[in-house]
Scaffold this active site. Sequence first.
Site, PDB file in Angstrom:
ATOM      1  N   LYS A 185      81.153 -70.088  27.242  1.00  0.00           N
ATOM      2  CA  LYS A 185      82.474 -70.709  27.218  1.00  0.00           C
ATOM      3  C   LYS A 185      82.327 -72.079  26.530  1.00  0.00           C
ATOM      4  O   LYS A 185      81.950 -73.061  27.164  1.00  0.00           O
ATOM      5  CB  LYS A 185      83.014 -70.843  28.645  1.00  0.00           C
ATOM      6  CG  LYS A 185      84.528 -71.125  28.734  1.00  0.00           C
ATOM      7  CD  LYS A 185      84.869 -72.431  28.127  1.00  0.00           C
ATOM      8  CE  LYS A 185      86.180 -73.014  28.483  1.00  0.00           C
ATOM      9  NZ  LYS A 185      86.389 -74.307  27.779  1.00  0.00           N
ATOM     10  N   GLU A 260      73.414 -80.734  32.642  1.00  0.00           N
ATOM     11  CA  GLU A 260      73.076 -81.851  31.757  1.00  0.00           C
ATOM     12  C   GLU A 260      74.356 -82.647  31.583  1.00  0.00           C
ATOM     13  O   GLU A 260      75.289 -82.201  30.917  1.00  0.00           O
ATOM     14  CB  GLU A 260      72.525 -81.347  30.426  1.00  0.00           C
ATOM     15  CG  GLU A 260      71.733 -82.412  29.668  1.00  0.00           C
ATOM     16  CD  GLU A 260      72.546 -83.111  28.601  1.00  0.00           C
ATOM     17  OE1 GLU A 260      73.194 -84.132  28.949  1.00  0.00           O
ATOM     18  OE2 GLU A 260      72.542 -82.657  27.460  1.00  0.00           O
ATOM     19  N   CYS A 294      75.573 -87.588  24.509  1.00  0.00           N
ATOM     20  CA  CYS A 294      75.307 -87.850  25.927  1.00  0.00           C
ATOM     21  C   CYS A 294      74.099 -88.757  26.100  1.00  0.00           C
ATOM     22  O   CYS A 294      74.022 -89.537  27.052  1.00  0.00           O
ATOM     23  CB  CYS A 294      75.113 -86.538  26.679  1.00  0.00           C
ATOM     24  SG  CYS A 294      73.880 -85.449  25.936  1.00  0.00           S
ATOM     25  N   GLU A 404      80.109 -94.335  30.751  1.00  0.00           N
ATOM     26  CA  GLU A 404      79.894 -93.665  29.469  1.00  0.00           C
ATOM     27  C   GLU A 404      81.185 -93.702  28.649  1.00  0.00           C
ATOM     28  O   GLU A 404      82.222 -93.211  29.089  1.00  0.00           O
ATOM     29  CB  GLU A 404      79.469 -92.224  29.699  1.00  0.00           C
ATOM     30  CG  GLU A 404      79.149 -91.477  28.430  1.00  0.00           C
ATOM     31  CD  GLU A 404      78.648 -90.066  28.695  1.00  0.00           C
ATOM     32  OE1 GLU A 404      77.675 -89.655  28.049  1.00  0.00           O
ATOM     33  OE2 GLU A 404      79.238 -89.369  29.556  1.00  0.00           O
TER      34      GLU A 404
END
Length: 514
Positions: A185, A260, A294, A404
């Site tokens: 997905k 992750e 990331c 972030e």
Amino acid sequence: MATKVPRRQLFIGGQWTVPVRRKTLPVVNPATEEIIGDIPAATSEDVELAVEAARKALTRNNGKDWSRASGAVRARYLRAIAAKVTERKSELANLEAMDCGKPLDEAAWDMDDVAGCFEYYADLAEGLDAKQKAPLSLPMDTFKGYVLKEPIGVVGLITPWNYPLLMAVWKVAPSLAAGCTAILKPSELASLTCLELADICREVGLPPGVLNILTGLGTEAGAPLASHPHVDKIVFTGSTATGRNIMTSAAQLVKPVSLELGGKSPIIVFDDVEIDKAVEWTMFGCFWTNGQICSATSRLLVHERIADEFLDKLVKWTKNIKISDPFEEGCRLGPVVSKGQYERVMKFVANARNEGATVLCGGARPEHLKNVLYFVWQHLKKGYFVEPAIISNVTTSMDIWREEVFGPVLCVKTFSTEDEAIHLANDSQYGLAGAVLSNDLDRCDRVSKALEAGIVWVNCSQPCFTQAPWGGTKRSGFGRELGEWGLENYLSVKQVTQYISNEPWGWYKPPSKL
């Protein structure tokens, strides 16, 4: 030149399949804000069909067609897929650049890595055969034992939009190498190349149901996949918030997950570096892939003795980055992926300024782009472009330091001692990556050991190799992708122990003979 967007459907059981509810989502080119096509939007009904197809593929012919076939059989398919990716590299790179906005040169590099990842796991699939029935050293000579490594089953793979095909393949290649069947997905913001992977699988004759690909919204396709009772494991890359929801959902079924998640990684620059070299690595660590990484080393810690000179050069180099349409020759920074992401980045910069930080450069929409082909400046009215930002006078309590951003924004603090640098670097809820730049390799070794992160770079930032493990600590998740660790992620270990003595066990006294 841009590639025409193919019209695809969901890929279920080896066939293009119209979504049960016939829903679609528009595909928006982030460089132009134009709708360039659409993708099918799966819902829970389509998830049911995909899981059914994956389970059939797992057990077809008692598993002999895939899950219990030799690794060499699976390796042939992986190599065939790699060859097709290489053959279609230009087309795939073009689609990637159109879909997520990354510079074409970067997208082309990604396609090389995609092919290399399939090749690498083809090798590991073959090697898996030799590792079966690895003997155990037991303390009793009346027993012998060995270990079997078996596919964990049907896996759900949920992937992000910053590396649409590469991050998907980080999961697809090892899961198939292990003998699992999978439902992929991808993010609804960038799915085009994943649908082309489905076309490649169809071309090479991958057995039906081994890989199923569902595009659509996370709430409508990802969530029912994560909670499905017949999916044996979920592997996810994305935000910490979504990872928490997936973990909660999987916990109801005691289902294993690998996550992750986010990062806010530090890059520590000591005062003995070659400044120009360190400046470039600092930029690459934060502005590569339009800053949407990331593992971005987006917290710069620079030694106070060189801070002024370093920041002066960093600003000059950053202002020289070519921001343009991803298809322009020499583009080094394209648009962020979507309007929502653009607004998020701009909000972070504005909040930092309001909290008292200093924006040394960038953090705004560029006024114009240079068109190399016609040697003219074009006024920029469309596209989700953000000038790369460098922000100083930051405190450790500011959101820009702690959260972030996922955009081309670098925040800066100075330090005076090694211990202070390590403390500032580790003062984060995240622990994905970190970098240390110094000519003193003993110091680099000390800092590498002290950083609370799953990945540490020395005198560089962001290199990633299929052979090396990838993953984080703390709220950056758990589990490892890539390398041999990536294969182990999809294997279940079974112990087999045999009693080999001719003598009775002798624990219980036999009944008296009549």
